[in-house]
Design an enzyme around this catalytic site. Structure first.
Site, mmCIF file in Angstrom:
data_model
loop_
_atom_site.group_PDB
_atom_site.id
_atom_site.type_symbol
_atom_site.label_atom_id
_atom_site.label_comp_id
_atom_site.label_asym_id
_atom_site.label_seq_id
_atom_site.Cartn_x
_atom_site.Cartn_y
_atom_site.Cartn_z
ATOM 1 N N ARG A 159 36.981 44.426 47.639
ATOM 2 C CA ARG A 159 37.033 45.470 46.624
ATOM 3 C C ARG A 159 36.111 46.647 46.927
ATOM 4 O O ARG A 159 36.462 47.795 46.653
ATOM 5 C CB ARG A 159 36.662 44.886 45.257
ATOM 6 C CG ARG A 159 37.729 43.943 44.756
ATOM 7 C CD ARG A 159 37.299 43.220 43.496
ATOM 8 N NE ARG A 159 38.380 42.349 43.037
ATOM 9 C CZ ARG A 159 38.266 41.493 42.039
ATOM 10 N NH1 ARG A 159 37.123 41.378 41.389
ATOM 11 N NH2 ARG A 159 39.284 40.741 41.680
ATOM 12 N N ARG B 271 31.290 40.905 45.311
ATOM 13 C CA ARG B 271 31.963 39.646 44.972
ATOM 14 C C ARG B 271 33.408 39.690 45.437
ATOM 15 O O ARG B 271 34.075 40.718 45.308
ATOM 16 C CB ARG B 271 31.940 39.438 43.457
ATOM 17 C CG ARG B 271 32.688 38.206 43.007
ATOM 18 C CD ARG B 271 32.532 37.966 41.532
ATOM 19 N NE ARG B 271 33.228 38.926 40.681
ATOM 20 C CZ ARG B 271 34.545 38.909 40.436
ATOM 21 N NH1 ARG B 271 35.323 37.995 41.000
ATOM 22 N NH2 ARG B 271 35.088 39.815 39.642
ATOM 23 N N HIS C 206 36.393 48.012 40.705
ATOM 24 C CA HIS C 206 37.685 47.433 41.076
ATOM 25 C C HIS C 206 38.593 48.588 41.492
ATOM 26 O O HIS C 206 38.595 49.627 40.840
ATOM 27 C CB HIS C 206 38.276 46.692 39.874
ATOM 28 C CG HIS C 206 39.385 45.742 40.225
ATOM 29 N ND1 HIS C 206 40.623 46.187 40.622
ATOM 30 C CD2 HIS C 206 39.441 44.389 40.253
ATOM 31 C CE1 HIS C 206 41.394 45.132 40.866
ATOM 32 N NE2 HIS C 206 40.705 44.032 40.657
ATOM 33 N N LEU D 164 42.555 46.627 33.516
ATOM 34 C CA LEU D 164 42.660 46.077 34.866
ATOM 35 C C LEU D 164 44.100 45.743 35.257
ATOM 36 O O LEU D 164 44.831 45.113 34.502
ATOM 37 C CB LEU D 164 41.816 44.797 34.935
ATOM 38 C CG LEU D 164 41.920 43.969 36.207
ATOM 39 C CD1 LEU D 164 41.271 44.691 37.377
ATOM 40 C CD2 LEU D 164 41.270 42.607 36.017
ATOM 41 N N PHE E 83 44.142 36.293 48.030
ATOM 42 C CA PHE E 83 43.327 37.262 47.303
ATOM 43 C C PHE E 83 42.487 38.041 48.300
ATOM 44 O O PHE E 83 42.293 37.610 49.442
ATOM 45 C CB PHE E 83 42.424 36.538 46.288
ATOM 46 C CG PHE E 83 42.652 36.985 44.868
ATOM 47 C CD1 PHE E 83 43.813 36.673 44.210
ATOM 48 C CD2 PHE E 83 41.688 37.730 44.189
ATOM 49 C CE1 PHE E 83 44.037 37.088 42.903
ATOM 50 C CE2 PHE E 83 41.893 38.138 42.880
ATOM 51 C CZ PHE E 83 43.063 37.827 42.233
ATOM 52 N N GLU F 7 42.359 37.964 35.093
ATOM 53 C CA GLU F 7 43.796 37.868 35.305
ATOM 54 C C GLU F 7 44.182 37.028 36.524
ATOM 55 O O GLU F 7 44.878 36.036 36.436
ATOM 56 C CB GLU F 7 44.382 39.284 35.429
ATOM 57 C CG GLU F 7 44.185 40.102 34.154
ATOM 58 C CD GLU F 7 44.645 41.548 34.264
ATOM 59 O OE1 GLU F 7 45.422 41.850 35.179
ATOM 60 O OE2 GLU F 7 44.214 42.358 33.433
ATOM 61 N N GLN G 29 30.233 46.280 40.920
ATOM 62 C CA GLN G 29 31.545 46.285 41.559
ATOM 63 C C GLN G 29 32.528 47.215 40.850
ATOM 64 O O GLN G 29 32.736 47.097 39.643
ATOM 65 C CB GLN G 29 32.135 44.877 41.569
ATOM 66 C CG GLN G 29 33.518 44.828 42.222
ATOM 67 C CD GLN G 29 33.937 43.405 42.544
ATOM 68 O OE1 GLN G 29 34.329 42.648 41.670
ATOM 69 N NE2 GLN G 29 33.828 43.042 43.804
ATOM 70 N N SER H 175 34.672 34.671 40.628
ATOM 71 C CA SER H 175 33.847 34.685 39.411
ATOM 72 C C SER H 175 34.265 33.610 38.421
ATOM 73 O O SER H 175 33.417 32.991 37.775
ATOM 74 C CB SER H 175 33.881 36.062 38.752
ATOM 75 O OG SER H 175 35.168 36.341 38.256
ATOM 76 N N HIS I 67 33.873 47.062 37.138
ATOM 77 C CA HIS I 67 34.502 45.782 36.831
ATOM 78 C C HIS I 67 33.515 44.632 36.674
ATOM 79 O O HIS I 67 33.711 43.754 35.830
ATOM 80 C CB HIS I 67 35.488 45.459 37.957
ATOM 81 C CG HIS I 67 36.315 44.227 37.733
ATOM 82 N ND1 HIS I 67 37.073 44.045 36.600
ATOM 83 C CD2 HIS I 67 36.498 43.123 38.487
ATOM 84 C CE1 HIS I 67 37.699 42.873 36.678
ATOM 85 N NE2 HIS I 67 37.355 42.289 37.799
ATOM 86 N N GLU J 36 44.210 42.119 41.084
ATOM 87 C CA GLU J 36 44.315 42.057 42.531
ATOM 88 C C GLU J 36 45.489 41.170 42.961
ATOM 89 O O GLU J 36 46.007 41.302 44.065
ATOM 90 C CB GLU J 36 42.996 41.467 43.058
ATOM 91 C CG GLU J 36 42.809 41.535 44.530
ATOM 92 C CD GLU J 36 41.338 41.286 44.889
ATOM 93 O OE1 GLU J 36 40.449 41.919 44.286
ATOM 94 O OE2 GLU J 36 41.081 40.451 45.764
#
Lengths: 590, 126, 250
Positions: A295, A398, A237, A247, A121, A54, A235, A403, A363, A250
């Site tokens: 995260r 991450r 989220h 999701l 971010f 997203e 990870q 990604s 995630h 973020e």
């Protein structure tokens, strides 16, 4: 799509047609004319999970930003476990990859002057996340898919499931796959094989990942003797919808959304992530602070809040609130329309008027198939890129929006290495391909498809595996929980041996596909649990309550899980440090 | 080998769904409007040739003719409505980043239609 | 978990190895208040009947896999809540107008073959090197085509389109909307190149504007609008070429 031939052969065969696979296919088709490219996927390309991404993709574009800053943020975010040479490759190639997508038509969001917009971010010092509203992955995937249609050299095998790699003479020479529609099993020969099969979040019960994310490619490599690297780093989220695990990007926090506990407090200030600014403060949201922390830290804070009884109780588990009301309807609809769409549809809450309930959710997998900086594995002829691979640019955690960048940069890079390799070797023999398909066919007929009474069900074993990992290898783990997970997985693998399918038909047998996926999930679940048990330190997303500190002398190393009879063997290799010696991760400007 | 199943559309497919039915009505009203236009041209032509407008006037004032015209008017209005509804689909207008509200475009089209029709009636009645 | 409710699902079954005609199988389940149709199908597959075949993945309305007919209407089953149906029985069938491979799985080869014929990729005036940066495009210019770029290829529009149902040679709503998506992109100059397929008999002129494609579209793409816009713009091109035959069209 596929013309049936006596033997299917390609110079480069790419497994997986998501962002990394499509980018790889285009790289070969465009830059290496005359090379034949096969692109095989268990789903149609536009169904690949890249579609669900997203928030955006990171690449330095503004004059005030620098490649070194992007690299440093990524390395600090990784808790110094990323290989710094790989990170440098990532950040150096990122801007060109984003521009390339722009030139292929990706509808990036724009500033008033027509330049591409960037947003802040988590864990990033500056705004460097390119975005297409909050459907970045969707637009990126469809742009790549539509662009790939231009190239006749790309031969697609849609809805084919790869069951094994063909390895002979010490190199990978193709794959054996089932055409799901007909149930036919065929070999596809290749001089180089590139795995772009994504992660395996489905090994956990509660995940943002789609049904197809079952770690198939990781398992293919693992079974062929290639180690899986850093699998203990999973990870979570911090903001998924309760119940579904869908999701909430973020970007909602990048645009100014805040997290509140049941006392209405912006609780992240209690976890070393800095002090909150007033929502009306022009500096809110401050980068690398509070809601824009990384995260791993945010997800850990959620668990601590829950332990302290400061989360809300809901029918679908405990949650905190993500409040974006102060952005206003216009801004929400312009910048993060899907957040609104998803919240209204799946939890019945309009974020314009009410805060969104959110909780931690599996995630992403930082770990994956061990590759070098070119995407090559230890098995000649086998390459990997994207979430299924571990280069490693993500280390122990991450950063959001790295990604999508990674799949483009390393998808293209692995393709180039694969095309080079293909020029140097000869194609597999027809005999080899024929034998491989034959033996794989009889393997299935004597296992999953044997006519026998059913004692175990695919779904039963699968949900036991998911529970074992969540209970044993969740956000916080220790020796006891991990040992329990390891032994559970061992017994699940034994149960899998007894699995017999109810559905033994050939046409579009989804039970067979699910069972094959489960085999892969058990393999990567085993690698996760054992790697996590062996790492007796806490780093990034791997938090051992019995070893709460980072241990650089002992564990500034990548773990390597090798498949063997019984439990996997865990080995280590050094992290590549170029210019950034290990330091403390500082968020919140303290 | 797999045998895939294909199910052809039944002949009465347009009765299966209200939207399909409305579509079919729209198409049929265009036939009616065309037929009426041809009829008018033909009757006027033959009346002019034979110089017999009085017979035509007499027919037009019969109750049969009046009810026929009411029906034709209804069909024509329905068809006109579908065109007005279609206008904003074809005429996508932008004011900077904002799309002009399709209902506004349809409204303007509708009002223009009413005004032109009104003006025509006024001209004829004058 | 929400409140549970007794629901009967009538599911279309077809396995070509054993059947020549489809059948309906009835499953009685306790469905939760927050379940979508896809949740019910997954419950059946995991707990009752593992032979039931259907496609799904993202379960958040963006991958486009799980389109099916629900009580006769094409729907993304991951976005369709069971609680929204008053009837106790919900009937699930494969998407209309496509050959059925098995159960709820349709064959969409036809669309996959048609898609490249409309050249759904950016055709720039001339190739711009990457070091010259991005093409500038204002938010307003993005807005012109953005809506038509939201298609997830779920095939709901094809199953709602009687024109496609009667004549599968029709290029169809999703593919044509993508042609218009690129035609409207300020970076694109491929309108002329797309004309051959788009204005062919099987292209835009086959569309009689039933408009149901737009009604059923789960992503608000408005393919019917896109096709009417294509008709107008290519008709104007043609008119200009008649009036001013010497002047090249852009």
């Amino acid at each position: 799509m596929v013309e049936k031939m006596d033997s299917l052969q390609h110079d480069v065969l790419i497994v997986g047609a998501g962002g990394a696979g499509l980018r790889a296919a285009i790289a070969v088709a465009r830059d290496h004319p005359g090379t034949s490219v096969g692109l095989i996927s268990k789903v149609y390309p536009m169904r690949s999970h890249t579609v669900s991404a997203e928030g955006g993709a990171a690449a330095v574009i503004s004059a005030s930003d620098s490649l070194d800053d992007h690299a440093y943020d990524t390395i600090a975010g990784s808790d110094w476990l990323a290989d710094q040479d790989a990170v440098e490759v990532l950040v150096e190639n990122a801007p060109d990859e984003m521009l390339q997508l722009e030139h292929w038509g990706c509808p990036w969001s724009r500033d008033a002057d027509g330049h591409v917009s960037v947003r802040p971010f988590g864990g990033m010092k500056l705004e460097r996340t390119w975005y297409a509203a909050d459907k970045t992955g969707f637009h990126l995937l469809h742009t790549l898919f539509q662009t790939a249609l231009k190239f006749d050299a790309i031969i697609r095998y849609d809805e084919w499931f790869v069951t094994s790699l063909i390895v002979a003479d010490g190199r990978c020479q193709g794959v054996v796959a089932i055409d799901i529609r007909t149930g036919e099993m065929l070999s596809i020969g290749a001089k180089s094989v590139v795995l772009c099969t994504g992660g395996g979040g489905r090994v956990y019960p509660f995940t943002t990942n789609g049904n197809i994310k079952t770690g198939d490619g990781m398992a293919l490599a693992y079974r062929a003797g290639v180690p899986l690297k850093d699998m203990e780093f999973v990870q979570y989220h911090p903001t998924g919808l309760p119940g579904t695990g869908i999701l909430i990007t973020e970007a909602a926090r990048g645009e100014g959304g805040v997290l509140l506990n049941n006392e209405g407090r912006r609780y992240l200030q209690d976890y070393g992530l800095g002090q909150p600014l007033d929502l009306k403060d022009p500096d809110h949201p401050r980068k690398q602070t509070m809601e824009l922390g990384p995260r791993d830290r945010l997800s850990q804070a959620f668990i601590k809040e829950r332990e302290a009884g400061r989360t809300f109780e809901g029918a679908d588990g405990d949650y905190v609130e993500l409040d974006i009301r102060h952005l206003g309807e216009r801004e929400i609809d312009r910048k993060i329309p899907m957040v609104r769409e998803l919240a209204v549809r799946y939890v019945g809450i309009d974020p314009v008027h009410d805060p969104i309930p959110v909780r931690t959710v599996v995630h992403y997998m930082m770990g994956g198939i061990d590759t070098d900086i070119q995407g090559a594995t230890s098995l000649p002829g086998l390459f990997a890129a994207g979430e299924c691979a571990c280069v490693s640019v993500n280390g122990a955690n991450r950063l959001g929006s790295n990604s999508l960048t990674e799949i483009l940069v390393f998808g293209a890079r692995a393709a180039v290495a694969a095309a080079d390799h293909a020029r140097r070797v000869s194609p597999p023999s027809n005999q080899l391909l024929e034998n491989s398909a034959g033996s794989e066919q009889s393997r299935l007929e004597t296992t999953l498809l044997r006519k026998d009474a059913t004692y175990e069900t695919t779904f039963g074993i699968r949900s036991d595996l998911q529970d074992a990992l969540e209970e044993g290898a969740g956000i916080f783990r220790d020796k006891t929980t991990l040992e329990r997970a390891c032994s559970k997985i061992t017994s699940l693998k034994e149960r899998y041996e007894n699995l017999v399918l109810t559905d033994t038909s050939r046409t579009f047998n989804t039970e067979l596909v699910t069972a094959l996926e489960l085999g892969a999930m058990l393999d990567i679940g085993e690698a996760i649990a054992h790697s996590a048990l062996a790492r007796t330190e806490s780093r990034g997303s791997h938090q051992r309550t019995d070893h709460p500190d980072r241990d650089d002398p002992g564990f500034l190393k990548h773990s390597l899980a090798y498949r063997s009879e019984g439990n996997p063997t865990i080995d280590y290799k050094n992290v590549t440090i170029t210019r950034w010696p290990p330091g403390e991760r500082v968020y919140g400007g303290e | 080998m797999t045998r895939e199943l294909t199910k052809p559309l039944p002949r009465n497919w347009w009765l299966k769904k209200a939207a399909y039915f409305r579509f079919m009505m729209r198409e049929l009203t265009s036939v009616a409007v065309l037929a009426y236009t041809l009829l008018i041209v033909w009757t006027l032509g033959s009346a002019a040739n034979s110089g017999g407008f009085s017979t035509l006037y007499a027919f037009l004032s019969t109750s049969l003719s009046v009810s026929l015209h009411v029906v034709i008017l209804a069909l024509a209005l329905y068809h006109t409505g579908t065109w007005i509804a279609l206008t904003p689909k074809v005429m996508v207008l932008w004011r900077d980043d904002e799309r002009v509200d399709p209902d506004f475009i349809a409204g303007v089209t509708g009002i223009s239609f009413l005004m032109i029709t009104g003006a025509t009636i006024w001209l004829v009645l004058m | 978990m929400g409140v549970s409710d007794r629901t009967v699902l009538e599911v279309y079954r077809y396995l070509p190895e054993n059947q020549t005609e489809p059948t309906f199988q009835t499953y009685e389940i306790d469905s939760q208040d927050n379940w979508v149709v896809l949740d019910a199908l997954n419950h059946i597959k995991a707990e009752i009947d593992s032979t039931l075949s259907f496609r799904w993945s993202c379960r958040m309305g963006v991958c486009g896999s799980c389109g099916m007919m629900v009580n006769g209407e094409p729907k993304l089953t991951c976005e369709t809540f069971i609680r929204d149906y008053d009837t106790m029985t919900v009937r699930i069938e494969p998407l209309n107008h496509f050959p059925v491979i098995r159960d709820l799985v349709i064959n969409m080869d036809d669309f996959m073959e048609k898609l490249p014929t409309v050249s759904p990729w950016l055709i720039p005036d001339q190739d711009k090197p990457l070091d010259e940066g991005e093409y500038l495009q204002t938010p307003g210019q993005v807005a012109r085509y953005k809506r038509f770029s939201m298609c997830i290829n779920c095939m709901l529009c094809y199953s709602a389109c009687p024109v496609y149902g009667l004549d599968s040679s029709f290029t169809g709503p999703a593919a044509l909307a993508l042609a218009e998506r690129y035609n409207l992109d300020s970076r694109d100059h491929g309108r002329k190149e797309r004309a051959a397929t788009v204005t062919a008999h099987e292209g835009i002129w086959e569309c009689t504007y039933v408009g149901e494609c737009t009604q059923v579209c789960p992503k608000d793409v408005d393919p019917a609008g896109a096709i009417q816009m294509l008709k107008l713009s290519y008709a104007l091109d043609w008119a200009k070429s008649v009036v001013m035959p010497k002047r090249g069209r852009s």
